[in-house]
Motif scaffolding. Structure first.
Motif, PDB file in Angstrom:
ATOM      1  N   ASN A  85       0.865   6.971 -19.253  1.00 35.35           N
ATOM      2  CA  ASN A  85      -0.537   6.596 -19.167  1.00 35.35           C
ATOM      3  C   ASN A  85      -0.732   5.084 -19.135  1.00 35.35           C
ATOM      4  N   LYS A  86       0.384   4.335 -19.133  1.00 39.30           N
ATOM      5  CA  LYS A  86       0.281   2.881 -19.163  1.00 39.30           C
ATOM      6  C   LYS A  86       0.816   2.221 -17.901  1.00 39.30           C
ATOM      7  N   PHE A  87       1.021   3.012 -16.871  1.00 37.83           N
ATOM      8  CA  PHE A  87       1.395   2.456 -15.576  1.00 37.83           C
ATOM      9  C   PHE A  87       0.867   3.346 -14.458  1.00 37.83           C
ATOM     10  N   VAL A  88       0.885   2.817 -13.255  1.00 41.15           N
ATOM     11  CA  VAL A  88       0.361   3.538 -12.094  1.00 41.15           C
ATOM     12  C   VAL A  88       1.433   3.556 -11.005  1.00 41.15           C
ATOM     13  N   THR A  89       1.624   4.706 -10.397  1.00 43.58           N
ATOM     14  CA  THR A  89       2.544   4.823  -9.262  1.00 43.58           C
ATOM     15  C   THR A  89       1.736   4.786  -7.971  1.00 43.58           C
ATOM     16  N   TYR A  90       2.073   3.844  -7.114  1.00 37.45           N
ATOM     17  CA  TYR A  90       1.371   3.694  -5.843  1.00 37.45           C
ATOM     18  C   TYR A  90       2.262   4.229  -4.721  1.00 37.45           C
ATOM     19  N   TYR A  91       1.785   5.256  -4.027  1.00 37.05           N
ATOM     20  CA  TYR A  91       2.595   5.903  -3.008  1.00 37.05           C
ATOM     21  C   TYR A  91       2.616   5.134  -1.688  1.00 37.05           C
ATOM     22  N   CYS A  92       1.711   4.159  -1.541  1.00 33.25           N
ATOM     23  CA  CYS A  92       1.712   3.366  -0.312  1.00 33.25           C
ATOM     24  C   CYS A  92       2.975   2.519  -0.194  1.00 33.25           C
ATOM     25  N   CYS A  93       3.499   2.054  -1.345  1.00 35.63           N
ATOM     26  CA  CYS A  93       4.685   1.193  -1.335  1.00 35.63           C
ATOM     27  C   CYS A  93       5.742   1.635  -2.352  1.00 35.63           C
ATOM     28  N   SER A  94       5.472   2.747  -3.037  1.00 32.53           N
ATOM     29  CA  SER A  94       6.391   3.290  -4.045  1.00 32.53           C
ATOM     30  C   SER A  94       6.673   2.295  -5.174  1.00 32.53           C
TER      31      SER A  94
END
Length: 302
Positions: A85-94
């Motif tokens: 809950n303290k980070f975000v995964t961005y699938y645009c750039c992994s």
């Protein structure tokens, strides 16, 4: 006498400008001038090679990783928290971005009147599930290990274990530690593959070596359980070492296990104190004023 590492272990020829010697594939004890020499010498070297290879594997296995498998946030370069809950995964750039940098990006975009986008690559957020799927597909086609593992995980929870194994195997080959964990579970339960204790252990160890705290914790649990079955102090000490390594990476469950072990008398006061200090240092390293402020602003994004 010439250094044995400068001579072929089979024919004895010395390494000179035109002759380059190659190390044994599994150990660092001998070298060969050709594949033929290596094959001719195999029967003489095999036992010693296996013993040394085991020693090298153990040295690597019980070495404290420099960081967890998550590594650092690629923007602020502080270690990422183990709390999802303290980070975000961005699938645009992994990329995996901490909430501190995500919040800072949100405030920048709001201040400058910019559309919402990735804080790393600046790609605008996808507006539909179909657009997100296209981004994921693009990363998979680029052989991105995180994207491959994510696809494997989707197949795993859909019950398509053969496809899950295929994608996770590719991701593991490219260095994704989470993928090794999925392969461990598949070999353990025989999902999509035949049960194989050797491969099960291999993938769990690979994940642990790569800094995966949960994999390391599981190794500790396995070793301690086996130690009590076989009444072996050697195996018990191995299990405790695994928990200490996991604790120093910030794993809470390993601290709980070590506390129980301290009460039961098989974890020393010094071992428990070392683990507590290491655990606190690992947790503190993930904190910053920006991240603490962000916890109030950024909702979880997966």
């Amino acid at each position: 006498m010439a250094d044995i590492h400068m001579c072929c272990a089979s024919c004895g020829i010395a390494e000179v400008d035109e002759i380059k010697l190659k190390k044994c594939d599994d150990c660092d004890l001998v070298r060969y001038c050709s594949e033929k020499c290596q094959e001719d010498h195999r029967s003489k070297h095999e036992a010693m090679c296996k013993e040394r290879a085991t020693e090298l594997r153990q040295d690597i296995l019980f070495r404290q990783p420099e960081s967890t498998h998550l590594g650092d946030c690629p923007i602020c370069f502080l270690p990422l928290s183990l709390d999802p809950n303290k980070f975000v995964t961005y699938y645009c750039c992994s990329k995996v971005i901490c909430h501190g940098c995500t919040a800072a990006n949100m405030m920048r975009q709001k201040k400058e009147g910019l559309p919402d986008g990735c804080p790393f690559c600046r790609q605008l957020y996808s507006k539909t599930p179909e657009e997100t799927d296209r981004q994921k597909k693009k990363r998979i086609e680029a052989n991105d290990p995180m994207a491959l593992r994510d696809k494997g995980r989707t197949h795993y929870f859909d019950g398509d274990y053969e496809s899950a194994f295929e994608y996770c195997s590719k991701a593991a080959e490219l260095g994704d530690m989470e993928a090794h964990c999925y392969l461990y579970m598949m070999y353990e339960a025989g999902l999509g593959v035949e049960k194989d204790m050797g491969k099960e252990t291999y993938h769990l160890e690979e994940a642990a070596i790569g800094g995966h705290p949960r994999a390391r914790h599981s190794l500790g649990c396995n070793e301690v359980g086996l130690a009590f079955q076989e009444d072996s102090d050697i195996i018990l000490n191995r299990g405790v070492k695994h928990w200490i390594i996991a604790a120093k990476l910030g794993d809470d469950d390993s601290i709980v296990r070590l506390k129980e072990g301290f009460k039961d008398g098989f974890v020393s006061k010094e071992e428990f104190a070392t683990a507590l200090r290491g655990h606190q240092a690992a947790v503190d390293a993930t904190k910053s004023p920006q991240r603490e402020e962000a916890e109030k602003l950024v909702p979880p994004r997966y």
